[in-house]
Design a protein around this motif. Structure first.
Motif, PDB file in Angstrom:
ATOM      1  N   SER A  36      -0.868 -12.165   4.018  1.00 57.79           N
ATOM      2  CA  SER A  36      -2.094 -12.527   4.107  1.00 57.79           C
ATOM      3  C   SER A  36      -2.981 -11.848   2.685  1.00 57.79           C
ATOM      4  O   SER A  36      -3.841 -12.487   2.313  1.00 57.79           O
ATOM      5  N   ARG A  91      -7.196  -5.944  -2.846  1.00 57.35           N
ATOM      6  CA  ARG A  91      -6.493  -5.160  -3.931  1.00 57.35           C
ATOM      7  C   ARG A  91      -5.637  -6.307  -4.593  1.00 57.35           C
ATOM      8  O   ARG A  91      -5.348  -5.739  -5.650  1.00 57.35           O
ATOM      9  N   MET A 131       0.471   6.722   9.401  1.00 59.63           N
ATOM     10  CA  MET A 131      -0.020   5.312  10.071  1.00 59.63           C
ATOM     11  C   MET A 131       0.876   5.008  11.221  1.00 59.63           C
ATOM     12  O   MET A 131       0.092   4.672  12.207  1.00 59.63           O
ATOM     13  N   ALA A 138       1.022  -1.362  -0.039  1.00 57.82           N
ATOM     14  CA  ALA A 138      -0.107   0.015   0.202  1.00 57.82           C
ATOM     15  C   ALA A 138       0.830   1.120  -0.168  1.00 57.82           C
ATOM     16  O   ALA A 138       1.797   1.260   0.824  1.00 57.82           O
ATOM     17  N   SER A 155      -1.793  -7.399  12.100  1.00 67.10           N
ATOM     18  CA  SER A 155      -2.263  -6.047  11.894  1.00 67.10           C
ATOM     19  C   SER A 155      -3.810  -6.013  12.252  1.00 67.10           C
ATOM     20  O   SER A 155      -4.451  -5.003  12.567  1.00 67.10           O
ATOM     21  N   TYR A 174      -4.396   1.226   4.151  1.00 70.71           N
ATOM     22  CA  TYR A 174      -5.616   1.108   4.914  1.00 70.71           C
ATOM     23  C   TYR A 174      -5.322   0.702   6.521  1.00 70.71           C
ATOM     24  O   TYR A 174      -4.307  -0.060   6.706  1.00 70.71           O
ATOM     25  N   TRP A 175      -5.726   1.499   7.182  1.00 67.83           N
ATOM     26  CA  TRP A 175      -5.406   1.162   8.724  1.00 67.83           C
ATOM     27  C   TRP A 175      -6.836   1.476   9.273  1.00 67.83           C
ATOM     28  O   TRP A 175      -7.163   2.652   9.644  1.00 67.83           O
ATOM     29  N   LYS A 221     -10.878  -0.254  10.787  1.00 69.87           N
ATOM     30  CA  LYS A 221     -12.182  -0.766  10.308  1.00 69.87           C
ATOM     31  C   LYS A 221     -13.397   0.251  10.585  1.00 69.87           C
ATOM     32  O   LYS A 221     -13.433   0.593  11.973  1.00 69.87           O
ATOM     33  N   ALA A 237     -12.049 -11.480   4.059  1.00 74.71           N
ATOM     34  CA  ALA A 237     -10.889 -12.263   4.897  1.00 74.71           C
ATOM     35  C   ALA A 237      -9.690 -11.433   5.222  1.00 74.71           C
ATOM     36  O   ALA A 237      -9.533 -11.773   6.306  1.00 74.71           O
ATOM     37  N   SER A 238      -9.315 -10.593   4.360  1.00 71.72           N
ATOM     38  CA  SER A 238      -8.430  -9.690   4.941  1.00 71.72           C
ATOM     39  C   SER A 238      -8.413  -8.733   4.063  1.00 71.72           C
ATOM     40  O   SER A 238      -8.359  -8.636   2.535  1.00 71.72           O
ATOM     41  N   GLY A 239      -8.497  -7.254   4.260  1.00 79.62           N
ATOM     42  CA  GLY A 239      -8.964  -5.956   3.821  1.00 79.62           C
ATOM     43  C   GLY A 239      -7.971  -5.843   2.601  1.00 79.62           C
ATOM     44  O   GLY A 239      -8.180  -5.635   1.523  1.00 79.62           O
ATOM     45  N   ASP A 268       5.055  -1.551   6.139  1.00 78.55           N
ATOM     46  CA  ASP A 268       3.737  -1.685   6.840  1.00 78.55           C
ATOM     47  C   ASP A 268       3.884  -2.327   8.226  1.00 78.55           C
ATOM     48  O   ASP A 268       4.618  -2.095   8.932  1.00 78.55           O
ATOM     49  N   ALA A 269       2.742  -3.216   8.685  1.00 76.00           N
ATOM     50  CA  ALA A 269       2.858  -3.610   9.882  1.00 76.00           C
ATOM     51  C   ALA A 269       3.964  -4.604  10.213  1.00 76.00           C
ATOM     52  O   ALA A 269       3.782  -5.886  10.492  1.00 76.00           O
ATOM     53  N   MET A 298      -4.934  -2.816  14.503  1.00 77.21           N
ATOM     54  CA  MET A 298      -5.594  -1.508  13.954  1.00 77.21           C
ATOM     55  C   MET A 298      -6.795  -1.351  14.640  1.00 77.21           C
ATOM     56  O   MET A 298      -7.343  -0.149  14.846  1.00 77.21           O
TER      57      MET A 298
HETATM   58  C1  DP6 Z   1      -0.564  -2.062   7.105  1.00 73.73           C
HETATM   59  O1  DP6 Z   1      -5.188  -6.585   5.359  1.00 73.73           O
HETATM   60  O2  DP6 Z   1      -3.761  -7.431   6.818  1.00 73.73           O
HETATM   61  O3  DP6 Z   1      -0.391  -3.623   5.529  1.00 73.73           O
HETATM   62  O4  DP6 Z   1      -8.203  -6.734   6.954  1.00 73.73           O
HETATM   63  O5  DP6 Z   1      -7.497  -7.279   9.345  1.00 73.73           O
HETATM   64  O6  DP6 Z   1      -6.476  -8.710   7.614  1.00 73.73           O
HETATM   65  P1  DP6 Z   1      -7.046  -7.178   8.108  1.00 73.73           P
HETATM   66  O7  DP6 Z   1      -5.831  -6.318   7.698  1.00 73.73           O
HETATM   67  P2  DP6 Z   1      -4.610  -6.574   6.783  1.00 73.73           P
HETATM   68  O8  DP6 Z   1      -3.937  -4.985   7.013  1.00 73.73           O
HETATM   69  C2  DP6 Z   1      -3.081  -4.491   6.232  1.00 73.73           C
HETATM   70  C3  DP6 Z   1      -2.579  -3.137   6.877  1.00 73.73           C
HETATM   71  C4  DP6 Z   1      -1.320  -2.514   6.274  1.00 73.73           C
HETATM   72  C5  DP6 Z   1      -1.617  -1.578   5.066  1.00 73.73           C
HETATM   73  C6  DP6 Z   1      -2.289  -2.086   3.951  1.00 73.73           C
HETATM   74  O9  DP6 Z   1      -2.065  -2.767   3.267  1.00 73.73           O
HETATM   75  O10 DP6 Z   1      -2.847  -1.157   3.302  1.00 73.73           O
END
Ligand code: DP6
Length: 320
Positions: free
Chosen positions: A102, A139, A235, A12, A184, A16-17, A19, A133-135, A275-276, A188
């Motif tokens: 993930s 993508r 972030m 990213a 993550s 995305y951080w 919900k 399943a995972s945000g 990232d995380a 988050m």
């Molecule tokens: C820091 O997609 O792993 O990589 O939806 O809870 O599975 P869940 O989270 P996830 O979070 C990714 C966070 C990030 C930033 C990003 O990829 O946008």
């Protein structure tokens, strides 16, 4: 009753951080990423009426950790009354260490499970299923520069520029190979509940998305570099100010940032994002990839370096 799919992780640039709906895993903010090319997860899903329980192997070793999340992803794709499945995952990069494993895993399993269940879904449905399943996995269904938009009650992903139209490179500096302490998903939620900076993050995200989208449309590297670094540090500042604080960086992470700053001072087209996890991803112009790779490789504390271009979205594997 089987399907095999391959998906690449994505990084990213606008993160995305947080919900807005934990139950349905809907993100609080939109995001923009690049799908990578050389890193991959391959998932084979086979539904078998004779199995008593789902099974999972990761790189040929039995694995219990990812199984519950993968099993609920299969329930979403194929229905809860589906037969039990044999899931086999192979991955060519460290898992759960902040390298978006993930994202590629859930994108690949969604496409593989749909095939195994004999279902045909459009891209929006596949992204929604993977994103549930995972945000970030939403993508990886698509290739190139991908924007995830928050719609009324859902998400929508679209490619805003194809990989071939702006073929940037990404150098990943691996500073630690083990899995991270806090995932993550949990991190988050801690941020949302406790960080004093969380609400301004959500408020400002649209502006960052607009800036990045126009930088990508114009192929303006400096503009993209500036907004991506800002968004990344913002972030992490949310996490640092959370209770308990969450600091994913180590000393080598910081040294990699100094390396990137030094290269920028020499006129090299490069910027960082993190990232995380403690790994540093350096996004660079293809003509500068060799110097960026060599500089990060010789940075103290860097265990390994992986270099990749931008790639395609998740797809079924031919002949599998
Ligand atoms: C820091 O997609 O792993 O990589 O939806 O809870 O599975 P869940 O989270 P996830 O979070 C990714 C966070 C990030 C930033 C990003 O990829 O946008």
């Amino acid at each position: 009753m089987q399907g095999t799919a391959i998906a690449q992780p994505n990084i990213a640039l606008i993160k995305y951080w947080g919900k807005r709906d934990v139950e349905r895993n809907l993100p609080a903010v939109g995001s923009i990423s690049v799908t990578l090319r050389e890193l991959y997860t391959r998932m084979r899903v086979e539904f078998d009426e004779s199995l008593g329980a789902d099974t999972l192997t990761v790189n040929e070793a039995p694995d219990e950790i990812m199984l519950p999340r993968l099993a609920s992803c299969l329930d979403e794709v194929a229905g809860v009354d589906r037969p039990r499945a044999r899931i086999a995952s192979t991955c060519n990069f460290p898992i759960a260490a902040g390298l978006a494993s993930s994202a590629s895993a859930f994108a690949a399993v969604t496409v593989a499970a749909a095939e195994a269940a004999g279902k045909t879904f459009d891209i929006d449905t596949l992204s929604s299923l993977a994103g549930r399943a995972s945000g970030s996995a939403a993508r990886s269904i698509l290739g190139g520069f991908v924007e995830l938009q928050n719609c009324d009650d859902a998400i929508r992903c679209r490619t805003i520029k194809d990989a071939g139209d702006w073929p940037l490179s990404v150098v990943v500096a691996i500073t630690e190979k083990g899995p991270k302490a806090v995932g993550s998903t949990e991190a988050m939620e801690i941020s949302r509940r406790t960080s004093p900076f969380y609400s301004s993050w959500v408020e400002q995200q649209q502006e960052d998305l607009d800036t990045a989208r126009s930088a990508i449309a114009e192929r303006d590297f400096e503009k993209l570099a500036s907004i991506a670094e800002h968004n990344c540090l913002k972030m992490h500042s949310i996490m640092w100010a959370s209770r308990p604080p969450m600091v994913y960086w180590n000393a080598a992470t910081m040294r990699c940032l100094q390396t990137v700053r030094q290269l920028q001072g020499e006129g090299i087209g490069v910027f960082f994002t993190i990232d995380a996890g403690p790994q540093v991803k350096a996004v660079c112009l293809p003509e500068h990839v060799d110097v960026v790779e060599a500089s990060l490789r010789s940075t103290a504390g860097v265990a390994d370096v992986m270099t990749t271009g931008l790639g395609e979205g998740a797809r079924l594997e031919e002949g599998a």
